[in-house]
Write a protein that holds these residues in place. Structure first.
Motif, mmCIF file in Angstrom:
data_model
loop_
_atom_site.group_PDB
_atom_site.id
_atom_site.type_symbol
_atom_site.label_atom_id
_atom_site.label_comp_id
_atom_site.label_asym_id
_atom_site.label_seq_id
_atom_site.Cartn_x
_atom_site.Cartn_y
_atom_site.Cartn_z
ATOM 1 N N TRP A 135 0.820 -0.738 0.114
ATOM 2 C CA TRP A 135 -0.064 0.077 -0.201
ATOM 3 C C TRP A 135 1.042 1.466 0.139
ATOM 4 N N ALA A 136 1.940 1.260 0.608
ATOM 5 C CA ALA A 136 2.789 2.839 1.197
ATOM 6 C C ALA A 136 3.516 2.957 -0.038
ATOM 7 N N TYR A 137 3.971 1.911 -0.815
ATOM 8 C CA TYR A 137 4.601 1.407 -1.670
ATOM 9 C C TYR A 137 3.818 2.408 -3.149
ATOM 10 N N ARG A 138 3.080 1.891 -3.477
ATOM 11 C CA ARG A 138 2.220 2.498 -4.724
ATOM 12 C C ARG A 138 1.358 3.771 -4.313
ATOM 13 N N GLN A 139 1.138 4.093 -2.734
ATOM 14 C CA GLN A 139 0.854 5.382 -2.443
ATOM 15 C C GLN A 139 1.798 6.761 -2.179
ATOM 16 N N VAL A 140 3.266 6.506 -1.713
ATOM 17 C CA VAL A 140 4.059 7.153 -1.008
ATOM 18 C C VAL A 140 5.420 7.317 -1.746
ATOM 19 N N VAL A 141 5.511 5.786 -1.293
ATOM 20 C CA VAL A 141 6.853 5.746 -2.366
ATOM 21 C C VAL A 141 7.076 5.910 -3.488
ATOM 22 N N PHE A 142 6.710 5.123 -4.207
ATOM 23 C CA PHE A 142 6.526 5.614 -5.671
ATOM 24 C C PHE A 142 5.199 6.061 -6.364
ATOM 25 N N ALA A 143 4.797 6.557 -5.476
ATOM 26 C CA ALA A 143 3.379 7.677 -6.363
ATOM 27 C C ALA A 143 3.548 8.398 -7.292
ATOM 28 N N ARG A 144 2.542 8.139 -8.122
ATOM 29 C CA ARG A 144 2.780 9.569 -9.574
ATOM 30 C C ARG A 144 2.498 11.132 -8.895
ATOM 31 N N GLU A 145 3.487 11.670 -9.625
ATOM 32 C CA GLU A 145 2.850 13.428 -8.941
ATOM 33 C C GLU A 145 1.473 13.227 -10.231
ATOM 34 N N PRO A 146 0.529 14.529 -9.130
ATOM 35 C CA PRO A 146 -0.438 14.565 -9.755
ATOM 36 C C PRO A 146 -0.364 15.526 -11.391
#
Length: 185
Positions: A135-146
């Motif tokens: 969850w954290a990798y997708r949402q925080v670490v490797f998240a896409r910038e808006p």
């Protein structure tokens, strides 16, 4: 409506590929973590179960960093590496606390001190930490910038160029794809 279905299908395909890759990297890191803990428990740290678990967890985190950055989430590189690695290690630090706490509670609070009990507690802790990490990798670490979007009157929003120029695309043109098959946003 067909464009919306295509986008939904593409998003599910990307999530599926990320989950598979994350699982493979995680399996390798799991072997490093559990194998390293057992190696340390049976050799130089027989009475220091949590210290051995922390050492093996750090080694597994390094393996996971390389695998996830270079393979699983390579198409999500938006941030400077220093920022990304800081977030990665904070997230993995939290996951390591989750897995080590599970072992410590089992071993010290409940008194399950055998090797089998320590391994079961380690596996449960790694599982809980893995759920948190994905969850954290997708949402925080490797998240896409808006991505800024503008609404066209005749269709769905199109991404904007950083200079604010709207790309020209007709509804019959296929969406551009990343080499991993992901639809570019």
């Amino acid at each position: 409506m067909p464009a919306l279905l295509t986008r939904a299908r593409d998003a599910v395909n990307v999530l599926y590929r990320e989950m598979i890759k994350f699982g493979i990297v995680g399996a390798v890191a799991f072997v490093v973590d559990l194998g390293g803990a057992n190696l340390l428990w049976h050799t130089v740290m027989p009475d220091k179960v949590t210290t051995a678990k922390i050492i093996s967890g750090v080694a597994a985190t390094l393996v996971a960093w390389v695998g996830n950055r270079a393979w699983t989430f390579r198409h999500r590189r938006n941030r400077p590496v220093a920022h990304e690695v800081s977030l990665f290690f904070v997230v993995n630090g939290i996951a390591l606390v989750i897995s080590t706490a599970t072992l410590a509670i089992s071993h010290y609070a409940f008194g399950f001190t055998g090797t089998l009990a320590d391994n079961i507690a380690t596996i449960v802790g790694i599982g809980l930490g893995t759920l948190f990490r994905f969850w954290a990798y997708r949402q925080v670490v490797f998240a896409r910038e808006p991505i800024a979007t503008e609404q066209r009157a005749d269709s769905e929003p199109l991404p904007c160029d950083p200079d604010g120029v709207e790309p020209q695309r007709t509804d019959s043109e296929p969406l551009p794809r990343h080499p991993d098959g992901e639809v570019a946003s």
